[in-house]
Design a protein around this motif. Structure first.
Motif, PDB file in Angstrom:
ATOM      1  N   HIS A  24      -7.170  10.341 -39.559  1.00 52.27           N
ATOM      2  CA  HIS A  24      -6.698   9.264 -38.815  1.00 52.27           C
ATOM      3  C   HIS A  24      -5.712   9.340 -37.906  1.00 52.27           C
ATOM      4  N   LEU A  25      -5.108  10.550 -37.590  1.00 51.22           N
ATOM      5  CA  LEU A  25      -4.183  10.501 -36.620  1.00 51.22           C
ATOM      6  C   LEU A  25      -4.477  11.341 -35.648  1.00 51.22           C
ATOM      7  N   LEU A  26      -5.619  11.928 -35.659  1.00 52.41           N
ATOM      8  CA  LEU A  26      -6.081  12.936 -34.671  1.00 52.41           C
ATOM      9  C   LEU A  26      -6.563  12.379 -33.471  1.00 52.41           C
ATOM     10  N   GLU A  27      -6.798  11.266 -33.431  1.00 46.57           N
ATOM     11  CA  GLU A  27      -7.144  10.790 -32.046  1.00 46.57           C
ATOM     12  C   GLU A  27      -5.958  10.424 -31.225  1.00 46.57           C
ATOM     13  N   THR A  28      -4.820   9.861 -31.746  1.00 45.27           N
ATOM     14  CA  THR A  28      -3.477  10.136 -31.148  1.00 45.27           C
ATOM     15  C   THR A  28      -2.969  11.203 -30.562  1.00 45.27           C
ATOM     16  N   LEU A  29      -3.168  12.242 -31.196  1.00 48.65           N
ATOM     17  CA  LEU A  29      -3.081  13.628 -30.594  1.00 48.65           C
ATOM     18  C   LEU A  29      -3.939  13.965 -29.532  1.00 48.65           C
ATOM     19  N   VAL A  30      -5.280  13.583 -29.609  1.00 51.79           N
ATOM     20  CA  VAL A  30      -6.172  14.053 -28.581  1.00 51.79           C
ATOM     21  C   VAL A  30      -5.950  13.249 -27.300  1.00 51.79           C
ATOM     22  N   GLN A  31      -5.483  11.851 -27.425  1.00 49.78           N
ATOM     23  CA  GLN A  31      -5.300  11.132 -26.326  1.00 49.78           C
ATOM     24  C   GLN A  31      -3.684  11.561 -25.660  1.00 49.78           C
ATOM     25  N   SER A  32      -2.916  12.081 -26.410  1.00 51.27           N
ATOM     26  CA  SER A  32      -1.643  12.716 -25.720  1.00 51.27           C
ATOM     27  C   SER A  32      -2.211  13.976 -24.683  1.00 51.27           C
ATOM     28  N   LEU A  33      -3.194  14.704 -25.401  1.00 51.06           N
ATOM     29  CA  LEU A  33      -3.467  15.833 -24.592  1.00 51.06           C
ATOM     30  C   LEU A  33      -4.248  15.535 -23.341  1.00 51.06           C
ATOM     31  N   CYS A  34      -4.996  14.621 -23.651  1.00 44.54           N
ATOM     32  CA  CYS A  34      -5.781  13.993 -22.490  1.00 44.54           C
ATOM     33  C   CYS A  34      -4.796  13.539 -21.199  1.00 44.54           C
ATOM     34  N   ARG A  35      -3.728  13.068 -21.728  1.00 43.39           N
ATOM     35  CA  ARG A  35      -2.662  12.427 -20.761  1.00 43.39           C
ATOM     36  C   ARG A  35      -1.929  13.483 -20.107  1.00 43.39           C
ATOM     37  N   GLN A  36      -2.087  14.755 -20.456  1.00 39.92           N
ATOM     38  CA  GLN A  36      -1.383  15.792 -19.729  1.00 39.92           C
ATOM     39  C   GLN A  36      -1.534  15.875 -18.302  1.00 39.92           C
ATOM     40  N   SER A  37      -0.367  16.057 -17.578  1.00 43.07           N
ATOM     41  CA  SER A  37      -0.361  16.162 -16.084  1.00 43.07           C
ATOM     42  C   SER A  37      -0.823  17.383 -15.669  1.00 43.07           C
ATOM     43  N   ALA A  38      -1.018  18.363 -16.656  1.00 46.64           N
ATOM     44  CA  ALA A  38      -1.425  19.727 -16.259  1.00 46.64           C
ATOM     45  C   ALA A  38      -2.533  20.127 -17.349  1.00 46.64           C
ATOM     46  N   GLN A  39      -3.520  20.128 -17.217  1.00 44.99           N
ATOM     47  CA  GLN A  39      -5.043  20.251 -17.965  1.00 44.99           C
ATOM     48  C   GLN A  39      -5.416  21.351 -18.305  1.00 44.99           C
ATOM     49  N   ASP A  40      -4.853  22.556 -17.507  1.00 48.32           N
ATOM     50  CA  ASP A  40      -5.353  23.986 -17.903  1.00 48.32           C
ATOM     51  C   ASP A  40      -4.822  24.785 -18.937  1.00 48.32           C
ATOM     52  N   PHE A  41      -4.886  24.048 -20.042  1.00 48.12           N
ATOM     53  CA  PHE A  41      -4.416  24.766 -21.405  1.00 48.12           C
ATOM     54  C   PHE A  41      -5.646  24.869 -22.391  1.00 48.12           C
ATOM     55  N   GLN A  42      -5.277  25.490 -23.559  1.00 49.90           N
ATOM     56  CA  GLN A  42      -6.345  25.587 -24.457  1.00 49.90           C
ATOM     57  C   GLN A  42      -5.967  24.770 -25.847  1.00 49.90           C
ATOM     58  N   TRP A  43      -6.674  24.087 -26.139  1.00 48.63           N
ATOM     59  CA  TRP A  43      -6.169  23.300 -27.560  1.00 48.63           C
ATOM     60  C   TRP A  43      -7.343  24.018 -28.542  1.00 48.63           C
ATOM     61  N   LEU A  44      -6.394  24.759 -29.803  1.00 46.90           N
ATOM     62  CA  LEU A  44      -7.129  25.465 -30.800  1.00 46.90           C
ATOM     63  C   LEU A  44      -6.746  24.839 -31.912  1.00 46.90           C
ATOM     64  N   VAL A  45      -7.801  24.368 -32.821  1.00 41.65           N
ATOM     65  CA  VAL A  45      -7.575  23.716 -34.086  1.00 41.65           C
ATOM     66  C   VAL A  45      -8.060  24.761 -35.211  1.00 41.65           C
ATOM     67  N   VAL A  46      -7.044  24.644 -36.092  1.00 36.80           N
ATOM     68  CA  VAL A  46      -7.713  25.329 -37.479  1.00 36.80           C
ATOM     69  C   VAL A  46      -7.738  24.400 -38.710  1.00 36.80           C
ATOM     70  N   ASP A  47      -9.046  23.840 -39.245  1.00 33.46           N
ATOM     71  CA  ASP A  47      -8.813  22.912 -40.084  1.00 33.46           C
ATOM     72  C   ASP A  47      -8.779  23.747 -41.559  1.00 33.46           C
ATOM     73  N   ASP A  48      -7.778  23.384 -42.217  1.00 37.56           N
ATOM     74  CA  ASP A  48      -7.538  23.949 -43.398  1.00 37.56           C
ATOM     75  C   ASP A  48      -8.143  23.270 -44.586  1.00 37.56           C
ATOM     76  N   GLY A  49      -9.511  23.287 -44.450  1.00 38.39           N
ATOM     77  CA  GLY A  49     -10.178  22.734 -45.596  1.00 38.39           C
ATOM     78  C   GLY A  49     -10.178  21.458 -45.912  1.00 38.39           C
TER      79      GLY A  49
END
Length: 308
Positions: A24-49
């Motif tokens: 329920h909170l992931l979309e807020t995080l994703v939107q903050s990454l979409c707003r980054q003024s520099a987009q050349d980064f890697q987002w790596l997610v590890v779902d702990d089950g």
């Protein structure tokens, strides 16, 4: 950008998100990454089950065009520290920023890192950049540094001065990968301070008076779970305590950590002899044996609801 699209060149920054039941909170995080003024980064997610639909969320996310490279991996539930360990083979960046799934970044976070790090790249004595965290209302929760771009060792500066307030650590990937968290059967928590103490043994941070990380500590999160969780994971906590037993740590802090070591040793069912032997510091530990036993008895009743 599709999840499996390869980047033309390796990014400077990997934003690493271990997540567990925070869909329920992931979309807020994703939107903050979409707003980054520099987009050349890697987002790596590890779902702990996760069991709350997190896997389905990322399946749907594949269908969206995101402006940055990302990938998702899932493991059986083992705790945040095991998720961080599991991420090592997939890290592409030179630097790693650990971003919890209930937090997000300021819009200029990646750009700030890209501007700051080239000033220090190549210095083997540095482990990375260290920024402020702030609340959603903009209030800092990190203590002000003596000056901007302040170079200091974590032990000498933060621990010995007992500076409180969480920071946003952007650590060299090679040092992170060389610092695997110990994993104990049945324990799903390991203090992240273990990592920063390990890295700090031979390296310094560049401390900045700038916030790039926004957090709000939630009920049920690791920070809020507190003492009871630590008492249920005593082996990892004893490892964390031992990181403070070096003479480099001031006596007051060292004795406090020895007291805590006694508490967690009692939680683990250690005998007096085993506690002394495993600590490696028998003289100081002897001083804290009685206080440690008293604190354990009190905390056991208060946090675990058990009588002695």
């Amino acid at each position: 950008m599709p999840e499996d699209k390869q980047m033309e060149k390796k990014p400077l920054v990997t934003v690493l998100t271990p997540t567990y039941n925070r869909v329920h909170l992931l979309e807020t995080l994703v939107q903050s990454l979409c707003r980054q003024s520099a987009q050349d980064f890697q987002w790596l997610v590890v779902d702990d089950g996760s069991t709350d639909g997190t896997e389905q969320y990322f399946a749907e996310l594949k269908k969206r065009e995101l402006p940055f490279a990302w990938e998702y991996h899932r493991q059986e539930n083992g705790g945040k520290h095991t998720a961080l360990n599991a991420a090592h083979p997939y890290i592409q960046g030179e630097l790693v920023l650990i971003l919890d799934s209930d937090d997000y970044l300021t819009d200029d976070a990646i750009e700030t890192i890209k501007t700051d790090w080239p000033k220090y790249r190549g210095r083997d004595d540095l482990c990375g950049l260290n920024y402020f965290r702030e609340k959603p209302d903009g209030k800092n929760i990190s203590a002000e540094n003596p000056e901007d771009f302040y170079v200091a060792n974590y032990v000498d500066y933060i621990i010995n001065n007992r500076i409180r307030g969480d920071h946003c650590e952007v650590v060299r990937a090679d040092l992170l990968k060389a610092s695997l968290f110990p994993v104990y059967p049945g324990e799903r928590f390991m203090a992240e301070s273990w990592l920063w103490n390990t890295v700090a043994a031979q390296h310094q941070w560049v401390y900045r008076n700038k916030a790039i990380y926004v957090c709000e500590y939630l009920e049920g999160g690791l920070t809020k779970s507190g003492r009871a969780l630590r008492m249920k994971c005593p082996y990892g906590m004893m490892d964390d305590c031992r990181k403070h037993f070096t003479n480099r740590v001031c006596v007051k802090v060292r004795l406090k950590e020895m007291l805590l070591y006694w508490v967690y040793a009692h939680c683990a069912g250690y005998s007096f002899t085993k506690t002394m032997e495993t600590s490696g510091r028998p003289a100081g530990m002897a001083l804290m044996a009685l206080p440690g036993a008293l604190v354990y008895s009190y905390w056991k009743k208060k946090y675990l609801g058990e009588k002695k």
